[in-house]
Design an enzyme around this catalytic site. Structure first.
Site: not given
Ligand code: NAP
Length: 246
Positions: A141, A155
Site C-alpha cells: 500500500s 496497518y
C-alpha cells in the site's frame, strides 16, 4: 498450464485480479475467509469466461489453513505458477486505539499470512525443489511510504513489512526462478474502508490525490497481471504504485 492463487479474492482488488487472470487464461483459486457467496459468484463469472476456478475458504492467518489452501489447489487445478498475496485488513483509529489484539489481527493477516503463503508457494514452484519457477505478487500500500498518521499506523507498518519481505524474498528466490514483486495501491473504492469503520474514506481523501480521484480495483489488477506475466521477466524486487500520484 497457468494457475494463480489469489488470497482474499472474493471481493475488491482480489476479485478484480481473479477476473483479469481468467481473461488471460489462468485457472484461478479464489481464496476467501468468510464471504462464501461472493467467492462463489466470482468462480461462476470465471467459468463464464471459459476458465477453471475453485473457491477455497482459508484464513491466511492460520498456518494450517494455508497449507490446506495450497494442497486443495494442487489437487483441483495443478501446481500454482503465480501467488498473489492480496488478503489484507485494516482497522481505523490512531495510536490510542492500538492494542495487542488489534496488532495481532492486523499483523497475523497482512504479514504472517503473506509469509505462510509465500513459503507454501515456494515449496511447489522452486526449481531447487524440482518445480518450474513462478511469480509472487504482494499487495502492499502507499501507506507503507506515507505512514497513515492518525488513521492506522499499524496497518501502514504491516505494509512496510510487506515491502521489506518483497525485497528480501526477491533476492533469496531469484536463483530458484521465482520473481517477487509488489503493488502499492493508493485509495481504491472497495469494501475495506467500510470494514475499517469509514465507508466514505475514498471520497474524503481524494482531493489530496494529485489525480483528484480514487482508483478502482481493475486498475490495481492490471499492475498485478503485468508483474505476474512474462512481460515482467527481468523484474524482481520491483514496486508499482497505483495511487494517482499520491
Ligand atoms: P476488501 O474489499 O475488504 O477485500 C478483502 C478480501 O480479503 C476479501 O476477499 C476477504 O475475504 C479477504 N480476507 C480478509 N482477511 C482474510 C483472511 N484472514 N484470510 C483470507 N482472506 C481474507 O479489500 P481490498 O480493498 O480489495 O484490499 C485488498 C488488498 O489491497 C489488501 O491487502 C489491502 O491492504 C490492499 N490495499 C487496498 C487499498 C484500498 O484502498 N482498497 C489500498 C492499498 C492497499 P471475505 O470476503 O471472505 O471477507
Amino acid at each position: 498450464m497457468k494457475v494463480m492463487i489469489i488470497t482474499g479474492a472474493s471481493r475488491g482488488i482480489g476479485a478484480a485480479t481473479a477476473l483479469a487472470a481468467a481473461r488471460e487464461g489462468y485457472s484461478v483459486c479464489v481464496n476467501y475467509r468468510s464471504d462464501k457467496k461472493s467467492a462463489e459468484s466470482i468462480v461462476q463469472q470465471i467459468e463464464q469466461l471459459g476458465s477453471q476456478a475453485i473457491a477455497v475458504e482459508a484464513d491466511v492467518a492460520s498456518e494450517s489453513d494455508v497449507v490446506e489452501l495450497f494442497s486443495t489447489t494442487v489437487d483441483n487445478l495443478g501446481v500454482p505458477t503465480v501467488l498473489v498475496n492480496n488478503a489484507g485488513i485494516l482497522e481505523a483509529g490512531g495510536l490510542e486505539k492500538i492494542d495487542t489484539n488489534r496488532l495481532r489481527r492486523i499483523f497475523e493477516t497482512n504479514v504472517y499470512g503473506s509469509f505462510y503463503c509465500a513459503r507454501e508457494a515456494v515449496g511447489l514452484m522452486s526449481t531447487r525443489h524440482g518445480g518450474k519457477g513462478g511469480s509472487i505478487v504482494n499487495m502492499s500500500s502507499v501507506a507503507a511510504k506515507l505512514g497513515a498518521p492518525k488513521e492506522y499506523v499499524d496497518y501502514a507498518a504491516s505494509k512496510g513489512a510487506i515491502d521489506t519481505m518483497t525485497i528480501g524474498l526477491a533476492k533469496e528466490l531469484a536463483s530458484d526462478e521465482i520473481r517477487v514483486n509488489a503493488v502499492r495501491p493508493g485509495v481504491i473504492y472497495t469494501d475495506i474502508h467500510a470494514s475499517g469503520g469509514e465507508p466514505d474514506r475514498v471520497d474524503r481523501v481524494k482531493s489530496n490525490v494529485p489525480m483528484r480521484r480514487g482508483g478502482v480495483a481493475s486498475e490495481v489488477a492490471s499492475a498485478v497481471m503485468w508483474l505476474a506475466s512474462d512481460q515482467a521477466s527481468y523484474c524482481t524486487g520491483t514496486f508499482i504504485d497505483v495511487s494517482g500520484g499520491r
